[in-house]
Design a protein around this motif. Structure first.
Motif, PDB file in Angstrom:
ATOM      1  N   UNK B  59       0.634  -1.452  -0.004  1.00 27.59           N
ATOM      2  CA  UNK B  59       0.264   0.189   0.222  1.00 27.59           C
ATOM      3  C   UNK B  59       1.103   1.252   0.055  1.00 27.59           C
ATOM      4  N   UNK B  60       2.005   1.469  -0.598  1.00 28.53           N
ATOM      5  CA  UNK B  60       1.978   2.226  -1.000  1.00 28.53           C
ATOM      6  C   UNK B  60       1.788   3.306  -1.701  1.00 28.53           C
ATOM      7  N   UNK B  61       2.460   4.753  -2.348  1.00 25.88           N
ATOM      8  CA  UNK B  61       1.966   5.160  -3.756  1.00 25.88           C
ATOM      9  C   UNK B  61       2.497   5.266  -5.102  1.00 25.88           C
ATOM     10  N   UNK B  62       2.400   5.506  -5.615  1.00 19.60           N
ATOM     11  CA  UNK B  62       2.392   5.404  -7.290  1.00 19.60           C
ATOM     12  C   UNK B  62       3.962   5.623  -7.179  1.00 19.60           C
ATOM     13  N   UNK B  63       4.633   6.801  -6.657  1.00 24.45           N
ATOM     14  CA  UNK B  63       5.828   7.432  -6.672  1.00 24.45           C
ATOM     15  C   UNK B  63       7.154   6.313  -6.194  1.00 24.45           C
ATOM     16  N   UNK B  64       6.568   5.535  -5.388  1.00 25.80           N
ATOM     17  CA  UNK B  64       7.235   3.836  -6.004  1.00 25.80           C
ATOM     18  C   UNK B  64       7.255   3.454  -6.523  1.00 25.80           C
ATOM     19  N   UNK B  65       8.294   2.484  -7.380  1.00 26.65           N
ATOM     20  CA  UNK B  65       8.776   2.139  -8.551  1.00 26.65           C
ATOM     21  C   UNK B  65       9.732   0.721  -8.548  1.00 26.65           C
ATOM     22  N   UNK B  66       9.405   0.379  -9.729  1.00 30.89           N
ATOM     23  CA  UNK B  66      10.347  -0.905  -9.454  1.00 30.89           C
ATOM     24  C   UNK B  66      10.417  -1.373 -10.239  1.00 30.89           C
ATOM     25  N   UNK B  67      11.821  -2.634 -10.932  1.00 30.35           N
ATOM     26  CA  UNK B  67      11.774  -2.949 -12.046  1.00 30.35           C
ATOM     27  C   UNK B  67      12.740  -4.136 -11.936  1.00 30.35           C
ATOM     28  N   UNK B  68      12.513  -5.285 -12.340  1.00 32.71           N
ATOM     29  CA  UNK B  68      13.623  -6.333 -12.559  1.00 32.71           C
ATOM     30  C   UNK B  68      14.394  -6.568 -14.058  1.00 32.71           C
ATOM     31  N   UNK B  69      15.902  -6.575 -13.886  1.00 32.37           N
ATOM     32  CA  UNK B  69      15.971  -7.340 -14.985  1.00 32.37           C
ATOM     33  C   UNK B  69      16.390  -8.572 -15.171  1.00 32.37           C
ATOM     34  N   UNK B  70      17.098  -9.018 -16.216  1.00 34.51           N
ATOM     35  CA  UNK B  70      16.861 -10.553 -17.033  1.00 34.51           C
ATOM     36  C   UNK B  70      17.558 -11.344 -15.995  1.00 34.51           C
ATOM     37  N   UNK B  71      18.646 -10.856 -15.390  1.00 36.75           N
ATOM     38  CA  UNK B  71      19.372 -11.238 -14.431  1.00 36.75           C
ATOM     39  C   UNK B  71      18.995 -10.894 -13.498  1.00 36.75           C
ATOM     40  N   UNK B  72      18.228 -10.973 -12.736  1.00 35.28           N
ATOM     41  CA  UNK B  72      16.977 -11.045 -11.834  1.00 35.28           C
ATOM     42  C   UNK B  72      17.556  -9.562 -10.480  1.00 35.28           C
ATOM     43  N   UNK B  73      18.627  -9.067 -11.023  1.00 33.84           N
ATOM     44  CA  UNK B  73      18.308  -7.834 -10.588  1.00 33.84           C
ATOM     45  C   UNK B  73      17.616  -6.722 -10.390  1.00 33.84           C
ATOM     46  N   UNK B  74      17.553  -6.067  -9.381  1.00 32.86           N
ATOM     47  CA  UNK B  74      16.041  -5.600  -9.225  1.00 32.86           C
ATOM     48  C   UNK B  74      16.582  -3.750  -9.466  1.00 32.86           C
ATOM     49  N   UNK B  75      15.813  -2.315  -9.495  1.00 25.57           N
ATOM     50  CA  UNK B  75      15.979  -1.526  -9.026  1.00 25.57           C
ATOM     51  C   UNK B  75      14.999  -1.033  -8.033  1.00 25.57           C
ATOM     52  N   UNK B  76      15.083   0.028  -7.688  1.00 24.63           N
ATOM     53  CA  UNK B  76      13.511   0.677  -7.023  1.00 24.63           C
ATOM     54  C   UNK B  76      13.549   2.259  -7.420  1.00 24.63           C
ATOM     55  N   UNK B  77      12.767   2.764  -7.711  1.00 26.76           N
ATOM     56  CA  UNK B  77      12.969   4.269  -7.648  1.00 26.76           C
ATOM     57  C   UNK B  77      11.477   4.828  -6.800  1.00 26.76           C
ATOM     58  N   UNK B  78      11.593   5.456  -6.424  1.00 26.80           N
ATOM     59  CA  UNK B  78      10.742   7.220  -5.407  1.00 26.80           C
ATOM     60  C   UNK B  78      10.799   8.225  -6.590  1.00 26.80           C
TER      61      UNK B  78
END
Lengths: 112, 113
Positions: B59-78
């Motif tokens: 339950x966090x606002x849309x300002x918090x987002x993320x993604x995952x790459x094909x090597x499973x590494x992930x990034x989170x963006x605020x």
């Protein structure tokens, strides 16, 4: 009502005693239950997981689950000073939008 | 096996800026989940990624987002940081998802001034 509640601490027990940590949850559809230990300044680490009603024992640790009462507990036998940490109860709600909800934790201090 | 690696360890930002945090899971783990930890609210689930797809969201606002790459590494963006975003951000990895043992990284301590 908070989704996952833990008994308020801090909890202080003498070395060698049994420490009892309690947790209640609100979602009756919850399927999986976890206890994590977090030392000050460190990341959480899994102590126990339990998925069905009853007791589950692992060394000095026993997790107890009662889904009818929506209650899960962790018993630590023969408590040691090294057990002093914050214990986090985590509950995985089921369904299509399952998520992991943590309680705020109970700080346990074991006194030598 | 190397553990879960998070970078950077510390970040200081000002209100309105955006930030990207990185998480490298344990080799072979396909699930990466993100959490925010504050003294007041405790540990809160942000979202989980599995095989490059967001599978669950807290339950966090849309300002918090993320993604995952094909090597499973992930990034989170605020984006558009607020003072209340100051927290320890933890990522965790597992083989199949959040219904099993999670291995946590050391976290990124974000301070918003």
């Amino acid at each position: 009502q908070k989704e996952v509640e833990q008994n308020s601490g801090p909890l202080s027990v003498p070395e060698g005693a049994i420490a009892s940590l309690n947790c209640t949850y609100s979602d009756r559809g919850s399927q999986s239950f976890f206890w994590y230990r977090q030392y000050s300044g460190k990341s959480p680490e899994l102590i126990m997981s339990i998925y069905s009603n009853g007791d589950k024992e692992d060394g000095r640790f026993t997790a107890q689950l009662n889904k009818a009462s929506q209650y899960v507990s962790l018993l630590i036998r023969d408590s040691q000073p090294s057990d002093s940490a914050t214990y986090l109860c985590a509950v995985n709600s089921g369904g299509s939008n399952y998520k992991l909800t943590f309680g705020k934790g109970t700080l346990l201090t074991v006194n030598p | 096996k190397a553990g879960v690696t998070q970078t950077p360890r510390y970040l200081i930002k000002t209100r309105g800026q955006q930030v990207t945090l990185s998480c490298s899971p344990i080799s072979g783990h396909r699930s990466v989940s993100w959490y925010q930890q504050t003294p007041g609210q405790g540990l809160q689930f942000l979202f989980e990624y599995f095989s490059e797809t967001q599978r669950n969201k807290g339950n966090f606002p849309g300002r918090f987002s993320g993604r995952q790459f094909s090597n499973s590494r992930s990034e989170m963006n605020v984006s558009t940081l607020e003072l209340g975003d100051s927290a320890l951000y933890l990522c965790a990895s597992s083989q199949q998802g959040i219904n099993e043992k999670l291995f946590f990284g050391s976290g990124t301590q974000l301070s918003v001034l």
